[in-house]
Scaffold this active site. Structure first.
Site, mmCIF file in Angstrom:
data_model
loop_
_atom_site.group_PDB
_atom_site.id
_atom_site.type_symbol
_atom_site.label_atom_id
_atom_site.label_comp_id
_atom_site.label_asym_id
_atom_site.label_seq_id
_atom_site.Cartn_x
_atom_site.Cartn_y
_atom_site.Cartn_z
ATOM 1 C CE1 TYR A 175 0.762 1.449 4.329
ATOM 2 C CE2 TYR A 175 0.917 -0.937 4.391
ATOM 3 C CZ TYR A 175 1.182 0.296 4.955
ATOM 4 O OH TYR A 175 1.876 0.373 6.138
ATOM 5 C CG PHE A 185 0.970 9.051 5.753
ATOM 6 C CD1 PHE A 185 0.713 7.792 6.266
ATOM 7 C CD2 PHE A 185 -0.055 9.714 5.080
ATOM 8 C CE1 PHE A 185 -0.521 7.190 6.120
ATOM 9 C CE2 PHE A 185 -1.301 9.118 4.926
ATOM 10 C CZ PHE A 185 -1.539 7.858 5.443
ATOM 11 C CG ASP A 186 3.396 3.516 5.908
ATOM 12 O OD1 ASP A 186 4.556 3.197 5.591
ATOM 13 O OD2 ASP A 186 2.693 2.850 6.689
ATOM 14 C CB ILE A 203 -8.093 3.034 10.560
ATOM 15 C CG1 ILE A 203 -7.624 2.789 9.121
ATOM 16 C CG2 ILE A 203 -6.988 3.662 11.403
ATOM 17 C CD1 ILE A 203 -7.223 4.048 8.381
ATOM 18 C CE1 TYR A 229 -4.170 5.389 12.720
ATOM 19 C CE2 TYR A 229 -4.122 6.413 10.541
ATOM 20 C CZ TYR A 229 -3.811 5.357 11.378
ATOM 21 O OH TYR A 229 -3.165 4.253 10.884
ATOM 22 C CG PHE A 245 -4.527 4.126 2.888
ATOM 23 C CD1 PHE A 245 -3.231 3.831 3.297
ATOM 24 C CD2 PHE A 245 -5.363 4.799 3.745
ATOM 25 C CE1 PHE A 245 -2.781 4.196 4.550
ATOM 26 C CE2 PHE A 245 -4.931 5.180 5.007
ATOM 27 C CZ PHE A 245 -3.631 4.879 5.412
#
Length: 257
Positions: A175, A185-186, A203, A229, A245
């Site tokens: 992902y 961020f990831d 989540i 979040y 995502f």
């Protein structure tokens, strides 16, 4: 500020007679230190003393800058230097504040900073939520995007033919996670290792989105903040942020028999 260290060192070397004269006159004399005010470094002690003075000066500059940023305070440098000079001389009788007053000042300043930061954070959260709302309203016009009852939106990039996971499944995925402004961020692809996780530990937007995906699928999930979040945020993810995502479901990991 450029001459801060020179001023501090000059005042620290001031003779006691000058301090007594100032106290007698009940006013602070204007003291100027120029580049010609020589400080000679000869011994290791001299070097250490100068290094210590530099460190104190740098720390003071950092504190002043932080207070300016957090509370818009402009601390008078002459008062800071005067208090430091008096303290370093050990002239406790000349100090204008007691230890109790110092503690109260620190407490009040800390409370003011916390209140200001909380206000700023609340404004940022509200802005992120507003940006998220506008983003999803615009995204609803995309015919390729679908929406669930919870508010999750998703786009099918590749539809797999395998089994769909359940809420109790352990899955292996690749992902990429981004904020609405495109900030990544990831990224499991960059790490070079797919991520294995239990769906009931991620989540809500992931739980719901992954359960729509047969193995072999690749979806883009558009997750509102309340399914991500929330107001708390996490690490590089600010509070109130909606997330994007790109998720590839590679495998449902079966428990070893």
């Amino acid at each position: 500020m450029k001459n801060y260290m020179a001023i501090l060192l000059c005042l620290a070397l001031a003779v006691p007679a000058q301090a007594k004269k100032e106290a007698k006159n009940k006013k602070v004399a204007k003291t100027e230190c120029t580049k010609d005010a020589a400080v000679t470094i000869v011994t290791p002690q001299d070097s250490l003393a100068y290094a210590y003075g530099m460190a104190m000066g740098k720390q003071t500059q950092d504190i002043m800058a932080q207070l300016k940023k957090d509370l818009d305070y402009d601390l008078p440098l002459n008062i800071i230097i005067k208090a430091m000079n008096t303290q370093l001389k050990g002239d406790s009788a000349a100090l204008l504040l007691t230890e109790k007053q110092l503690a109260n000042i620190y407490q009040q300043t800390g409370n003011a900073i916390n209140a200001k930061l909380a206000e700023k954070r609340a404004q940022e959260i509200e802005k992120n939520k507003k940006d998220g709302k506008a983003f999803f309203e615009n995204l609803a016009n995309d015919p390729g995007v679908q929406k669930t009852e919870s508010g999750l939106m998703y786009k099918i990039e590749v539809m797999g033919t395998g089994e769909k996971p359940t809420a109790e499944s352990q899955v292996k995925v690749n992902y990429v996670g981004k904020l609405l402004n495109g900030t990544e961020f990831d990224n499991s692809y960059v790490r070079g290792t797919p991520q294995t996780m239990f769906l009931n530990r991620v989540i809500k937007g992931w739980q719901e989105g992954l359960m729509l995906m047969p193995v072999g699928s690749k979806f883009t999930l558009y997750i509102p903040s309340e399914l991500a979040y929330g107001d708390n945020g996490l690490g590089p993810i600010p509070g109130g942020s909606s997330l994007i995502f790109e998720v590839e479901l590679m495998e449902i990991v079966k428990a070893a028999e």
